[in-house]
Design a protein around this motif. Structure first.
Motif, mmCIF file in Angstrom:
data_model
loop_
_atom_site.group_PDB
_atom_site.id
_atom_site.type_symbol
_atom_site.label_atom_id
_atom_site.label_comp_id
_atom_site.label_asym_id
_atom_site.label_seq_id
_atom_site.Cartn_x
_atom_site.Cartn_y
_atom_site.Cartn_z
ATOM 1 N N LEU A 494 0.823 -1.207 0.000
ATOM 2 C CA LEU A 494 0.000 0.000 0.000
ATOM 3 C C LEU A 494 0.859 1.259 0.000
ATOM 4 O O LEU A 494 0.500 2.276 -0.618
ATOM 5 N N LEU A 495 1.994 1.174 0.687
ATOM 6 C CA LEU A 495 2.901 2.326 0.687
ATOM 7 C C LEU A 495 3.426 2.577 -0.726
ATOM 8 O O LEU A 495 3.506 3.741 -1.178
ATOM 9 N N LEU A 496 3.744 1.478 -1.411
ATOM 10 C CA LEU A 496 4.182 1.610 -2.812
ATOM 11 C C LEU A 496 3.052 2.177 -3.671
ATOM 12 O O LEU A 496 3.277 3.038 -4.541
ATOM 13 N N ILE A 504 3.578 10.353 -7.374
ATOM 14 C CA ILE A 504 4.131 10.421 -8.737
ATOM 15 C C ILE A 504 3.042 10.747 -9.758
ATOM 16 O O ILE A 504 3.138 11.725 -10.497
ATOM 17 N N LEU A 505 1.986 9.910 -9.823
ATOM 18 C CA LEU A 505 0.922 10.112 -10.812
ATOM 19 C C LEU A 505 -0.138 11.091 -10.332
ATOM 20 O O LEU A 505 -0.939 11.575 -11.139
ATOM 21 N N LYS A 506 -0.150 11.392 -9.059
ATOM 22 C CA LYS A 506 -1.054 12.376 -8.467
ATOM 23 C C LYS A 506 -2.516 12.118 -8.816
ATOM 24 O O LYS A 506 -3.229 12.999 -9.310
ATOM 25 N N TYR A 507 -2.951 10.898 -8.561
ATOM 26 C CA TYR A 507 -4.357 10.567 -8.782
ATOM 27 C C TYR A 507 -5.225 11.332 -7.801
ATOM 28 O O TYR A 507 -4.890 11.481 -6.621
ATOM 29 N N ARG A 508 -6.350 11.822 -8.380
ATOM 30 C CA ARG A 508 -7.232 12.689 -7.611
ATOM 31 C C ARG A 508 -7.754 11.994 -6.343
ATOM 32 O O ARG A 508 -7.823 12.598 -5.267
ATOM 33 N N PRO A 726 -10.078 3.947 -1.673
ATOM 34 C CA PRO A 726 -9.229 4.438 -2.768
ATOM 35 C C PRO A 726 -8.626 3.314 -3.609
ATOM 36 O O PRO A 726 -8.502 3.452 -4.826
ATOM 37 N N VAL A 727 -8.252 2.211 -2.981
ATOM 38 C CA VAL A 727 -7.654 1.111 -3.749
ATOM 39 C C VAL A 727 -8.682 0.504 -4.687
ATOM 40 O O VAL A 727 -8.414 0.273 -5.881
ATOM 41 N N ILE A 728 -9.885 0.210 -4.160
ATOM 42 C CA ILE A 728 -10.941 -0.367 -5.005
ATOM 43 C C ILE A 728 -11.354 0.617 -6.089
ATOM 44 O O ILE A 728 -11.578 0.253 -7.253
ATOM 45 N N GLY A 729 -11.434 1.919 -5.700
ATOM 46 C CA GLY A 729 -11.854 2.932 -6.675
ATOM 47 C C GLY A 729 -10.893 3.049 -7.825
ATOM 48 O O GLY A 729 -11.309 3.098 -8.996
ATOM 49 N N ILE A 730 -9.602 3.113 -7.538
ATOM 50 C CA ILE A 730 -8.604 3.303 -8.594
ATOM 51 C C ILE A 730 -8.439 2.035 -9.428
ATOM 52 O O ILE A 730 -8.382 2.092 -10.665
ATOM 53 N N ILE A 731 -8.377 0.869 -8.788
ATOM 54 C CA ILE A 731 -8.069 -0.363 -9.517
ATOM 55 C C ILE A 731 -9.300 -0.948 -10.198
ATOM 56 O O ILE A 731 -9.260 -1.290 -11.397
#
Length: 758
Positions: A494-496, A504-508, A726-731
């Motif tokens: 998760l830290l990665l 880096i990618l600055k996801y909203r 956030p993890v479920i939302g992005i992936i």
């Protein structure tokens, strides 16, 4: 008066006769023979009293009343010098009578130290030194064996006959023992007792293996009874006084049981010119006339003392006679006493000489009994001037075992123990082959058997709690250990994830969650997970010291990070005005919440240092984490309470922020998730901590499981609540797309006024 004087000094065939008064209480025929043999020797010798015939005016009895009556009769006959008085309990009485009626006494064997009191007994002299010499040789012998590294020798039981000699000797011994010898029990019995059950039971129960028996009579009955109680044998050592050494055994079994018994006596040499000359004459006597003498006989020590007593008296009489004092109607007792004190000669019992109070000056001996020879064989000598010495080049005693092997008095009951290294319960049948370790040692192996499966880990390899135990630590250790490591790896992933998609990618979706504080949250959770291992295995001062750092600080840091995130949202949407809040501003806020906890734990570590020590738990001593430092136990509870209080304030602050941010736009509204996280932590604080504190002292296994579950639940629940969305939302929902638009009930104008800087 002239007629009375003739009773003391009469004439036979022209030679004056002196009638020497004698009070004899010793019933042994051989002793009486020794007295008469001495009289005959003097009368046949040209060297002592050549012009005076000596006879013995002997009165035989062994009661106080008899002896008092005899003393009064001697007084009526103007006999102011009396010999005999063998027993201390009679001498202390006749000594007082002598003081009142001006009668001097010369005892052959009374040894009570009370008789050395010249104020009370001014006219009392004796051929035996006071009993304290017997006491000291016993004491020094015991200490000698202790110095040889022999255990059990200084645990002593004392028993005494309740008479003048017994009580006096026992009291001197107990006083001289000091801190060097442990008197486990002191028993007395009344002379004439038929049974000794009470005394022997107490001696047996005391556990003493060295028994000092100051007894005058009934020794044989006592040793026979002691054998029935199991306190006679190869693992016991008995000391007895001169009253036993100087009397022949009558009972064969008592003699056999006395093999190796150590007996004290004033040193009487059984060799040398004087003794050998005497023995030659003694063995040539006619036993029908001299009972107890004759060929093959050996005179006892008391008989030898009786003989020398008569010789001493004769020399005193000779001096008084030569100075014309016998012509007086009555020789004062003081004169007799002073004359006796000046007597000095080489007797058959050694050098006879007296000190200023009338006590004989002598070395003391310690001998062991040999039943085959019916002899007390010399082993040790002691004197005030030279201390302890051996009769030969080295100490040699034939003990009860009929060998010279020193008895093993360190007898202990067998016991069971747990071997950490061998992972099994064993038995030490001797009770001393194994030196038990306490769990606080650095290299613990053999520990008491009750430590096995008691819930407390005492072996470094955990063998005491994982071998044949109902509550086996190994299974939960493996399960919780694997689970904890997995969760820590998930945190690292998760830290990665946060670094890649947030920084880096600055996801909203990650930017609105503040990647910076998500990182702090993850680090706090990883450290919190690692605290699980601080309670693994046997307690150690280092692991105990790290426990508040690895659990307390990360827990408060995690809650503080959640609070700071909510604080940022509350400030932005509180008045719908433009606010510039940087991560550094929020970091300062986070530090304000965390620094007090760090300060508390720092002071805790310095003042009341957590450490590992032996503490009483459920009635047994165990090696557990506890409080050390300057304050000890109370300090740890104080700092723990302060840390909980500080955490509670942070939780309350988080609850407040959850309430005031509940109506912000859904994209930014984390109030529900934050509230659930905070409520979970509050529940654990209120419920788990008290339950743990109650359970831990008597069931550490259950307490360990409760604590570990609480740690895993607290950090895992927070982890899921904060990262699942956030993890479920992005992936899964956005398919790794950076969605920058979101729906809101706010107007565009209102939204335009919101500025969030990360």
């Amino acid at each position: 008066k002239a007629l009375v004087f003739l009773c003391v000094l009469s004439f036979s065939f022209g030679s004056p006769v002196y009638h020497l008064a004698a009070l004899v209480s010793d019933p042994e025929p051989q002793y009486h023979t020794a007295l008469q043999f001495a009289i005959d020797t003097i009368n046949n010798s040209p060297d002592i009293l050549p012009d005076l015939l000596l006879t013995l005016d002997k009165k035989v009895g062994d009661t106080e009343a008899f002896e008092i009556a005899a003393m009064l009769e001697f007084d009526e006959n103007n006999q102011s010098f009396v010999v005999g008085n063998e027993f201390s309990f009679l001498s202390v009485v006749t000594g007082i009578v002598g003081n009142v009626y001006d009668i001097a006494q010369l005892s052959s064997s009374a040894t009570s130290s009370a008789l050395s009191n010249t104020l009370k007994y001014p006219f009392f002299t004796r051929l035996s030194p006071p009993s304290f010499g017997q006491v000291f040789i016993i004491r020094e012998t015991i200490l000698y064996f202790r110095e040889q590294g022999r255990l059990g020798w200084t645990d002593v039981a004392v028993v005494a006959s309740a008479d003048e000699f017994g009580i006096d000797s026992a009291e001197i011994f107990i006083e001289s023992a000091g801190s060097d010898i442990d008197i486990l029990t002191f028993q007395q019995y009344i002379p004439g007792e038929v049974t000794f059950d009470v005394e022997l039971r107490e001696i047996r129960n005391s556990g003493a293996r060295v028994i000092v028996a100051f007894v005058i009579d009934q020794y044989e009955a006592f040793i026979l009874a002691a054998d029935e109680y199991g306190i006679v044998g190869e693992n016991y050592v008995w000391f007895v006084p001169d009253s036993v050494v100087g009397v022949a055994f009558e009972d064969a079994k008592a003699a056999e049981l006395s093999r190796g018994v150590l007996g004290t006596f004033q040193y009487i040499p059984t060799s040398g010119r004087a003794y050998e000359n005497f023995l030659e004459r003694w063995t040539s006597l006619d036993p029908t006339v001299y009972v107890g003498a004759g060929e093959g006989s050996t005179p006892g020590f008391y008989s030898l003392l009786g003989y020398d007593t008569i010789i001493t008296a004769a020399l005193a009489i000779e001096y008084v006679h030569e100075n014309g004092l016998l012509d007086q109607e009555r020789v004062p007792a003081e004169v007799w006493t002073e004359v006796v004190k000046d007597v000095q000669f080489e007797g058959i019992t050694g050098l006879v000489s007296f000190d200023s109070v009338g006590d004989r000056m002598s070395t003391f001996s310690l001998s062991y009994y040999n039943p085959e020879l019916d002899l007390w064989e010399l082993a040790i000598l002691w004197s005030e001037e030279e201390g302890l010495s051996f009769s030969g080049d080295e100490l040699e005693i034939v003990w009860f075992s009929n060998s010279t092997d020193i008895p093993d008095l360190d007898i202990r009951p067998p016991f069971d123990y747990w071997s950490c290294n061998d992972k099994e319960e064993r038995t030490d049948p001797t009770g001393k082959e194994i030196s038990l370790h306490t769990p606080d040692g650095s290299d613990v192996d053999e520990i008491e058997s009750h430590y096995h499966c008691d819930g407390f880990i005492d072996c470094q390899n955990l063998s005491d709690e994982i071998t044949n135990c109902k509550n086996n630590y190994m299974i939960p250790y493996i399960v919780f250990g694997v689970l904890t490591v997995i969760m820590m790896l998930i945190c690292l992933l998760l830290l990665l994830f946060v670094i890649v998609f947030g920084f880096i990618l600055k996801y909203r979706k990650l930017r609105v969650c503040s990647p910076f504080f998500l990182t702090i949250l993850l680090i706090s959770i990883v450290l919190g997970y690692s605290s699980v291992f601080a309670w693994y295995g046997k307690p150690h001062p280092v692991s105990c010291a790290f426990q508040p750092w690895l659990l307390g600080i990360p827990a408060i840091s995690m809650v503080a990070a959640l609070c700071v995130k909510s604080f940022r949202i509350w400030i932005i949407f509180r008045d719908m005005k433009r606010h510039k809040i940087t991560d550094w501003n929020l970091l300062a806020k986070w530090l304000v919440l965390v620094v007090p906890a760090v300060l508390i734990v720092t002071l805790w570590t310095i003042i009341s240092t957590p450490t590992a020590r032996m503490k009483s738990r459920d009635g047994e001593e165990h090696y557990v984490c506890t409080t050390g430092g300057f304050t000890g136990e109370p300090g740890g509870y104080v700092f723990f309470a302060l840390l909980v209080a500080e955490g509670t304030l942070v939780l309350l602050y988080g609850i407040f922020l959850s309430i005031v941010t509940r109506k912000v736009p859904s994209m930014f509204n984390e109030s529900k998730l934050l509230a659930i996280s905070i409520y979970n932590l509050a529940f654990l604080t209120v419920v788990i901590i008290p339950v743990f504190l109650v359970v831990e002292p008597f069931n550490p296994f259950l307490a360990w499981i409760l604590r570990t579950l609480a740690i895993l639940y607290a950090f895992t629940a927070t982890l899921i609540l904060q990262f699942a969305a956030p993890v479920i939302g992005i992936i899964f929902i956005d398919k790794f797309r950076n969605v920058t638009k979101f729906k809101s009930n706010l107007t565009g104008e209102s939204l335009g006024s919101v500025a969030v800087n990360h």
